[in-house]
Write a protein that holds these residues in place. Structure first.
Motif, short mmCIF file in Angstrom:
data_model
loop_
_atom_site.label_atom_id
_atom_site.label_comp_id
_atom_site.label_asym_id
_atom_site.label_seq_id
_atom_site.Cartn_x
_atom_site.Cartn_y
_atom_site.Cartn_z
N ARG A 170 30.78 39.44 38.34
CA ARG A 170 30.67 40.70 39.10
C ARG A 170 30.55 41.88 37.46
NH1 ARG A 170 35.69 44.17 41.27
NH2 ARG A 170 36.29 43.55 38.58
N ASP A 199 33.71 42.92 35.09
CA ASP A 199 34.59 42.66 35.04
C ASP A 199 34.61 42.55 33.01
OD1 ASP A 199 35.21 42.24 37.33
OD2 ASP A 199 34.53 40.12 36.86
N PHE A 207 36.97 45.33 31.96
CA PHE A 207 38.31 44.58 32.21
C PHE A 207 39.08 43.85 31.39
CE2 PHE A 207 36.48 46.83 36.51
CZ PHE A 207 37.39 48.80 35.81
N THR A 208 37.99 42.78 30.97
CA THR A 208 38.70 41.83 31.03
C THR A 208 38.95 41.90 28.55
OG1 THR A 208 36.60 40.82 30.49
CG2 THR A 208 37.56 40.15 32.05
N GLN A 209 38.02 43.03 28.52
CA GLN A 209 38.62 43.28 26.80
C GLN A 209 39.30 44.51 26.43
OE1 GLN A 209 34.77 42.54 24.57
NE2 GLN A 209 33.68 41.81 26.37
N GLY A 210 40.27 44.99 27.44
CA GLY A 210 40.57 46.27 27.27
C GLY A 210 40.70 47.30 27.68
N TYR A 254 40.69 54.12 32.93
CA TYR A 254 41.27 54.70 33.50
C TYR A 254 42.01 56.00 33.08
CZ TYR A 254 42.06 49.85 35.41
OH TYR A 254 41.25 48.51 35.74
N ASP A 276 44.43 57.20 30.53
CA ASP A 276 43.70 56.35 28.98
C ASP A 276 43.14 57.59 27.75
OD1 ASP A 276 44.32 53.81 29.31
OD2 ASP A 276 42.22 52.99 30.23
N ARG A 285 49.39 52.07 23.13
CA ARG A 285 48.51 53.01 23.95
C ARG A 285 48.03 54.85 22.86
NH1 ARG A 285 47.04 52.29 28.66
NH2 ARG A 285 46.84 54.41 29.11
N THR A 331 44.04 51.07 24.04
CA THR A 331 44.69 51.36 26.12
C THR A 331 44.58 49.92 26.81
OG1 THR A 331 42.44 52.50 26.61
CG2 THR A 331 44.18 53.68 25.52
N GLY A 332 44.18 48.91 26.05
CA GLY A 332 44.20 47.76 26.65
C GLY A 332 45.18 47.46 27.88
N ILE A 375 45.13 42.68 24.16
CA ILE A 375 44.12 42.28 24.79
C ILE A 375 43.01 42.38 23.75
CG2 ILE A 375 43.57 44.29 26.44
CD1 ILE A 375 42.29 40.91 27.76
N GLN A 430 38.39 35.00 28.49
CA GLN A 430 38.40 35.99 28.93
C GLN A 430 37.16 36.01 30.82
OE1 GLN A 430 38.34 37.55 25.32
NE2 GLN A 430 38.89 39.16 26.52
N LEU A 482 39.66 39.12 39.05
CA LEU A 482 40.14 40.54 39.13
C LEU A 482 39.80 41.65 40.12
CD1 LEU A 482 38.26 42.13 36.12
CD2 LEU A 482 37.84 39.43 36.02
N THR A 499 44.51 43.01 34.89
CA THR A 499 44.10 42.16 33.96
C THR A 499 44.01 42.46 32.37
OG1 THR A 499 42.37 42.38 35.66
CG2 THR A 499 41.26 41.12 33.62
N PRO A 500 44.36 42.64 31.69
CA PRO A 500 43.96 43.00 30.53
C PRO A 500 46.26 42.12 29.72
CG PRO A 500 43.87 44.81 30.73
CD PRO A 500 44.10 43.89 32.25
N ILE A 545 46.04 38.35 31.21
CA ILE A 545 44.96 37.24 30.43
C ILE A 545 46.16 37.25 29.01
CG2 ILE A 545 43.41 37.59 28.85
CD1 ILE A 545 41.81 38.63 30.99
#
Lengths: 808, 164
Positions: free
Chosen positions: A24, A27, A30-33, A37, A40, B30, B36-37, B77, B91, B100, B106-107, B110
């Motif tokens: 994907r 990703d 998303f995997t790194q924050g 959203y 945010d 945040r 904001t992760g 994260i 990651q 995910l 996810t944050p 992980i």
């Protein structure tokens, strides 16, 4: 020739098109924050809104005093219905043709209903002020049971509808009645039931549950007073429809409204509706001149934004002694809560519940649905299913099992015997749907073989004998379910929401260097559209998926579409994507012919290029054609390489599947362990098997939650007793079993690439598989049906009632 | 309300900020530090979307007061990748194993898995499931998350072996 084949393979691989397990593209962020959203979003001067909500299920508001709240440092405004009335915004239209109070007007009708909106500099001062708004209530008797709501002397809930004998969907027969929806042949069904050799009857409740995405609902509204433009970022599953509704409600011209759905943390239907929080934030931004953010907390999410199900179904199924189903009747009492805010196509106030003849060739059927007001939250969304399809599937799959008990037949065998046969497709059901395609026998046979069904039944027999001898306290249950979904709403001729036809769209621009951007009217909430739609396009236009950006959710840039829910993205927007791709390819063919100095018809498409028939060494790749589109096109042709498609599907799609669940029930504790769950899905053409599998895992887990523990439990006063994740069941990794997935492939005959949609199938088929397994565990002790959710306490009570527990 | 002076070490950086003592750690991260992760999913410490690592333990930052975190060393994260930008094995493996979907959990997931593998570098499937049971996911059904964590454990083990 071998060399050519290898090259073709390599070129195909490079595209990462249809059928590949492409990783994907979403990703990385998303995997790194680095997701974005709605909560945010931080804008200069932004204020924060928070609601004062009703503690009561039903009460009259005697007075509201804002003085103390307004004195809290940082508080800018406190809005009530009185403030919205002059703007005619204290009520808003619902998606179902009803109205809903934005802020409670004289009366509150459910616990958690919005009463006042506090706007402050930050969320802490807003929360402080919420506590200080003094609302004086006079409590009224609450109605939480739809049967009692329809009793002659029941309190009248909706003062605003007093004296109205008809609503958006026809006559109202009681002051708490919303509509009656009827379909099928009443006389023929009646005849089938009266003349039947065997009739099984059951009362089946599909309890009220909640989609409960991990991210709650929220928005940021920003009114720019200088240019009159309103921008709203929010958790919208249908951003374009929100723009139109916002324009109709506010009077702001639609071209001055921009709706943006940023990353969405799961939707599952919860984010389809239009909520008072959105309206109040917009009004507050207009009033204060600065952006206003509103984000629900979890309790508010469970108490006030869209629930699902709450269908109370009475079914009768008729059959011959040897198990041929001859008729089906169903009456539903549908609890819609305080306002009718169901998200259904206009003509279908009970959604597609009339898919309830399921996968079976039933000659006569009749359905009536009565929608009822109660003192519960409004909603009635399609929670990870197409409109009311989970209810329909649960109903028929329980009824078939109940009939199997009565006939003393194996439930899998009874299903096989009544399936619509492969050669009957396209098949028109007794309730009027035209099923596009299917091969049910093959799917069920494959499933039964995979789990060694006869072996499981023999094991169950031995288990029951051992139980009778007192050697075990556990009972084995086997649940078989076979579902047919109806998704991809839908053809404009019969599907619209608020008059907006349910087409969807895709717009493609191919850049000179052979990369592209595609924009769609849908919006991903985790489904991975940026990955999969690029795959569809890669195969259609021969540009590698990694060179295609997919963008959704910004109404200023994306073409109009009805959004993502009801598994409609792939069937409708996916089709639009393929069709727009084909327009690109058609133009590319003319350019290629011009460059190669041949006639259009002398060319054939070959993975990523057009080549001359019979002379494959003469070709133009899509990248070459793209560049040429910007500098060398045939005389008379416009330059550029763009296309847009608005796709009005000719029919729905009908994914199906066969699920088998094996459970072990401890009769002394009620603990039910899922030993095995096998899911075979047929979603037609498979775009990305990795994503399909992920969707199935997720849907099954939500089915587990619903079947085994989820219920929005109201007490007699209208208090929602489990409005937090402490009490509302969401399975953790510990309760969730390992899932086994499998598939067959029966392409949709009318979809451009044969795809049918998959995200919701596992929830539709899963719930009945779990429930059938629990019921099956007790079948030998005489149980025909027990209501969901099958939590430990209820299962133990069932065992006790059947005198199976140690105490009994 | 009067504010307190808060000192933290976040993702290897010393930070200072003024905040009301009642402010929750998640809001400091945040809204004041722009991290904001970590997300807010439930406000009651059930969902784990706000999970961060505090002084070598996983905490749910929606139920930690900022005041309680004064002087703490935190990892979120955003600090999971190496300073040179190389992603952490978790990651990478969440992406490779499709662990995910919507990305909201996810944050936290992980960050939790990171601490789990610090505590137990070679967990069984059951230990992984128990170890992440404080983190809810509504999309994946956990199966691929479990797979991703197990795969990351293998990667980390082979990296460690190569280094030794």
């Amino acid at each position: 020739m071998t060399v050519d084949t290898e090259t073709a393979q390599a070129r195909t691989q490079k595209l990462e098109g249809l059928g590949t397990k492409r990783k994907r593209v979403e990703d990385a962020r998303f995997t790194q924050g680095k997701g974005n959203y709605v909560d945010d979003i931080k804008l200069p001067g932004m204020l924060f809104g928070d609601f004062v909500r009703s503690p009561y299920g039903h009460a009259r508001i005697k007075s509201i005093n804002k003085d103390a709240a307004l004195k809290v440092p940082g508080v800018k405004a406190v809005l009530t219905a009185a403030d919205l009335k002059p703007l005619k915004l204290h009520y808003m239209p619902t998606l179902a043709g009803d109205v809903q109070a934005v802020l409670a007007d004289e009366k509150v009708l459910f616990q958690g209903q919005e009463v006042a909106f506090v706007v402050a500099e930050d969320r802490y001062s807003a929360a402080d002020a919420v506590d200080l708004v003094e609302v004086e209530y006079q409590e009224l008797p609450a109605l939480v049971d739809p049967t009692k709501a329809m009793a002659p002397g029941a309190p009248e809930l909706r003062d605003d509808l007093k004296g109205k004998t008809s609503g958006a969907h026809g006559p109202r027969k009681h002051h708490n009645h919303i509509f009656t929806w009827e379909t099928g042949d009443a006389a023929a069904t009646d005849k089938a039931l009266k003349s039947a050799q065997v009739v099984a009857k059951e009362y089946i409740v599909y309890q009220r549950v909640h989609p409960c995405p991990l991210e709650t609902c929220g928005c940021v509204a920003s009114m720019d007073k200088i240019n009159g433009h309103l921008t709203v970022w929010g958790t919208f599953q249908a951003p374009h429809a929100v723009r139109t509704v916002a324009s109709l409600i506010s009077g702001i011209p639609e071209h001055k409204i921009r709706i943006i759905s940023p990353d969405i943390g799961g939707g599952f239907g919860n984010k389809v509706g239009v909520y008072p929080g959105y309206i109040c934030s917009i009004v507050a931004s207009i009033v204060t001149g600065v952006p206003v953010k509103w984000i629900e907390d979890r309790m508010e999410n469970l108490q006030a934004t869209a629930f699902a199900r709450d269908y109370h179904m009475t079914g009768e199924i008729a059959a011959t002694k040897d198990g041929r189903i001859t008729g089906l009747r169903c009456h539903v009492l549908a609890d819609h809560g305080a306002f009718d805010a169901c998200a259904d196509p206009t003509k279908y106030p009970a959604g597609f519940f009339n898919i309830c003849t399921g996968s079976y060739d039933i000659p006569a059927a009749h359905v009536t649905v009565d929608g009822v007001y109660t003192n519960k939250a409004p909603g009635g969304v399609a929670y990870r299913c197409s409109f009311r399809v989970t209810e329909a599937s649960y109903f028929i799959e329980r009824m078939v099992d109940v009939l199997a008990r009565k006939l003393n037949m194996d439930p899998a065998e009874l299903r096989r015997k009544n399936f619509i046969r492969k050669e009957q497709f396209p098949y028109t059901s007794a309730l009027g749907w035209e099923y596009d395609s299917g091969d049910y026998h093959t799917a069920l046979d494959k499933a039964l073989k995979a789990v060694d069904y006869p072996g499981l039944r023999s094991e169950q027999k031995r288990n029951r004998e051992a139980f009778a001898r007192g050697e075990t306290r556990k009972l084995m249950g086997i649940g078989v379910s076979f579902f047919t979904e109806i998704v991809g709403a839908g053809p404009i001729k019969n599907c619209d929401i608020l008059g907006l036809g349910m087409f969807d769209s895709c717009e493609i621009r191919v850049h000179p260097t052979g990369s592209a951007i595609a924009r769609l009217g849908t919006i991903s909430q985790g489904q991975g559209h940026a990955t999969t739609f690029a795959q569809i396009l890669a195969t259609e236009i021969g540009i590698p998926a990694s060179n295609i950006t997919v963008e959704e959710g910004d109404t200023d840039t994306a073409p109009y579409g009805l959004g993502t829910y009801g598994s409609r993205s792939t069937p409708v927007a996916g089709a639009a994507t393929a069709m727009a791709g084909r327009k690109i390819r058609a133009k590319a063919q003319m350019i290629a012919a011009y460059l190669l100095e041949v006639h259009d018809d002398d060319l054939e498409w070959d993975i990523d290029r057009f080549r001359v028939k019979g002379a494959p060494e003469r070709f133009k790749t899509m990248a070459e054609i793209a560049f040429s589109a910007y500098n060398k096109v045939p005389p008379g042709m416009e330059p550029g390489l763009e296309a847009v498609s608005y796709y009005d599907p000719p029919n729905m799609t009908y994914p199906f599947g066969a699920y088998v669940c094996v459970v072990d029930v401890d009769v002394d504790t009620g603990i039910t362990e899922v030993r095995r769950f096998y899911a075979l899905d047929d979603c037609g053409t498979r775009i990305n098997p990795m994503i399909i599998e992920g969707q199935v895992h997720g849907g099954l887990t939500e089915a587990l939650a619903i079947a085994m523990g989820q219920e929005m439990a109201y007490d007699e006063l209208g208090n929602l007793k489990n409005a937090s994740l402490l009490d509302f069941f969401l399975p953790t990794a510990v309760e969730t079993p390992a899932w086994e997935t499998d598939y067959t492939t029966t392409p949709s005959p009318h979809h451009p690439i044969g795809a049918k949609g998959v995200g919701e199938s596992p929830n539709v088929g899963g719930v009945s598989a779990f429930s059938n397994a629990v019921n099956d565990a007790f079948a030998h002790a005489g149980l025909t049906h027990t209501q969901m959710p099958h939590d430990h306490w209820r299962v133990w009570k069932t065992a006790e009632r059947l005198k199976l527990t140690a105490a009994a | 309300m009067s504010k307190m002076h808060l000192k933290l070490k976040v993702n290897n950086r010393d930070v200072e900020t003024l905040t009301e003592p009642r402010t929750l750690l998640i809001h400091v991260l945040r809204e004041q530090l722009g991290l904001t992760g970590p997300h807010i999913g439930c406000d009651t410490s059930h969902c784990g979307a706000c999970t961060v690592d505090m002084n070598g333990r996983s905490v749910k930052s929606c139920t930690v007061l900022a005041a309680q975190a004064d002087g703490a060393t935190l990892l979120t994260i955003e600090g999971m990748a190496s300073p040179d930008g190389t992603l952490h094995a978790l990651q990478e493996s969440f992406r490779t194993h499709h662990g995910l979907q919507c990305g909201f959990c996810t944050p936290g997931m992980i960050t939790r898995a990171y601490r789990l593998l610090q505590e137990n570098p070679n967990p069984t499937e059951a230990e992984i499931r128990f170890g992440i049971s404080g983190n809810l996911c509504r999309c994946t059904g956990y199966q691929n998350i479990v797979k991703a964590i197990r795969a990351a454990a293998d990667t980390l083990a082979s990296v460690k072996e190569a280094a030794e």
